[in-house]
Write an enzyme that holds these catalytic residues in place. Structure first.
Site, PDB file in Angstrom:
ATOM      1  N   HIS A 164       0.571  -1.118   0.167  1.00  0.00           N
ATOM      2  CA  HIS A 164       0.259  -0.192   0.475  1.00  0.00           C
ATOM      3  C   HIS A 164       0.500   0.829   0.285  1.00  0.00           C
ATOM      4  CE1 HIS A 164      -2.909  -2.652   2.153  1.00  0.00           C
ATOM      5  NE2 HIS A 164      -3.337  -2.970   0.877  1.00  0.00           N
ATOM      6  N   GLU A 167       1.632   3.957   2.812  1.00  0.00           N
ATOM      7  CA  GLU A 167       2.101   3.700   4.448  1.00  0.00           C
ATOM      8  C   GLU A 167       3.345   3.802   4.262  1.00  0.00           C
ATOM      9  OE1 GLU A 167      -0.135  -0.025   4.647  1.00  0.00           O
ATOM     10  OE2 GLU A 167      -1.923   0.939   4.282  1.00  0.00           O
ATOM     11  N   HIS A 257       3.507  -2.265   7.115  1.00  0.00           N
ATOM     12  CA  HIS A 257       2.031  -1.734   6.506  1.00  0.00           C
ATOM     13  C   HIS A 257       1.838  -0.175   8.128  1.00  0.00           C
ATOM     14  CE1 HIS A 257       0.064  -3.594   3.336  1.00  0.00           C
ATOM     15  NE2 HIS A 257       0.901  -4.449   3.800  1.00  0.00           N
ATOM     16  N   GLU A 333       1.923  -3.430  12.107  1.00  0.00           N
ATOM     17  CA  GLU A 333       0.688  -2.054  11.743  1.00  0.00           C
ATOM     18  C   GLU A 333       1.465  -0.987  13.019  1.00  0.00           C
ATOM     19  OE1 GLU A 333      -1.037  -1.246   8.848  1.00  0.00           O
ATOM     20  OE2 GLU A 333      -1.770  -3.597   8.775  1.00  0.00           O
TER      21      GLU A 333
END
Length: 369
Positions: A164, A167, A257, A333
């Site tokens: 992504h 990010e 991420h 994350e």
């Protein structure tokens, strides 16, 4: 003086709806061939002392509207040091207020990691002793999918980031990991290079990164929903990485991420895969516990819901790799906001903290092995 706003550069994204003196009304361009939008990155030409008010509207329809309350925009004057701005959110509009301290101010959703910096990183690491460079394939727009390999051990470790593209903290993490692993004096790096063969892909979505996308590639495809059936037409980025994984095998994997809404660092795993083993699960849980003891920036209270047995989404990389190879794989994350357990009012979550978290993750892996 009337300000001017521009985003015609690497990873730039903003639409100027109107400007009135030092006030501007803005909106965010959607990812190409997609309805995703949340990433912004633009520069403001102004005068020192200007009272800027920048209102970004239409955010109730953004990809993650829960990410805006409690969020503060990032900014920089030199594009090296990034800090947080006075930011409020109400009824779909993010309002940024700042008294300018110079003539040019860069504003972004998170500190950007440009494709030029990416190429500098790849070039510098490729020159390090014991590092092998591979181009695994190319993106839909022809950009290389770079892979840096090192280590002489039998344990196959894959680290990959920016499926992504918005990010960007993920590639700051990668920079920290590569700096540590290539430090000849670092004892954990030396130990890991003896135990492991590392395969490191700092940026899996260079097209989306350059275009200022939040979540998708040139075709508007979310790469982290392609791992069960990647194709040359939709997702060559995933196809070439998964093919390389098939060649090497995978024992450990980390997919890096950022999360828009949760103000914490956490991992998501593979609990719901059909063939999960006790050993896989134990190693995954031990990694989390050990990482928690190695850095106060990591926690296990907040995170995503765990899939029921046999119900894992195998189109995602972490679950596909765990099922395909029997690996210990995880999605790491980091927050766009801050770690609320250890807040930093000046910078929030930052490039510096992302890099230090990478160091802690590698120390944890060394201890696990």
């Amino acid at each position: 003086m009337t300000i001017t706003i521009n985003a015609a550069f690497d990873s730039g994204n903003i639409v100027v709806d109107s400007i009135d003196g030092t006030n501007a009304r803005l909106s965010i361009r959607k990812d190409r061939e997609s309805d995703f939008f949340q990433w912004f990155h633009f520069r403001v030409a102004c005068s020192a002392g200007d009272a800027l008010e920048l209102a970004i509207g239409g955010l109730e329809a953004s990809a993650y509207p829960d990410g805006w309350p409690g969020y503060a925009a990032c900014a920089s004057y030199d594009r090296e040091h990034w800090f947080r701005l006075d930011t409020s959110y109400d009824a779909g509009t993010l309002t940024i207020r700042h008294t300018a301290e110079g003539d040019l101010l860069w504003v972004a959703y998170f500190a950007p990691y440009s494709m030029e910096r990416h190429h500098d990183l790849v070039a510098s690491v490729a020159e390090c002793e014991g590092v092998t460079y591979r181009c695994l394939g190319t993106s839909l727009e022809g950009q290389p999918i770079d892979c840096l390999e090192m280590g002489t051990g039998d344990v196959q470790v894959w680290l990959y980031a920016r499926q992504h593209p918005g990010e960007s903290m993920a590639e700051w993490w990668m920079e920290g990991a590569l700096e540590k692993l290539t430090d000849p004096a670092d004892p954990h790096a030396r130990s890991l290079r003896q135990k492991c063969r590392f395969h490191i892909v700092p940026n899996m979505n260079p097209d989306g990164s350059r275009r200022g996308h939040l979540r998708t590639n040139f075709a508007g495809v979310n790469l982290n929903r392609e791992w069960d059936k990647p194709s040359a037409e939709r997702s060559p980025e995933v196809l070439c990485v998964r093919n390389a994984m098939d060649e090497s095998g995978v024992d450990w994997a980390m997919d890096i991420h950022g999360d828009e809404a949760i103000p914490a660092v956490f991992v998501a795993g593979f609990e719901g895969i059909p063939s999960v083993t006790v050993k896989q699960s134990e190693n995954y849980q031990t990694f989390q516990k050990t990482l928690s003891s190695n850095t106060p920036d990591f926690q296990t209270r907040l995170g995503y819901a765990v899939s029921a047995p046999g119900q894992a989404n195998l189109s995602m990389s972490t679950t596909q790799i765990a099922e395909r190879f029997g690996a210990v794989s995880m999605t790491l994350e980091m927050p766009f906001k801050d770690n609320d357990d250890l807040p930093d009012s000046a910078q929030g979550w930052s490039p510096e903290r992302s890099k230090l978290l990478a160091h802690a993750c590698l120390v944890t892996l060394d201890q696990m092995l």
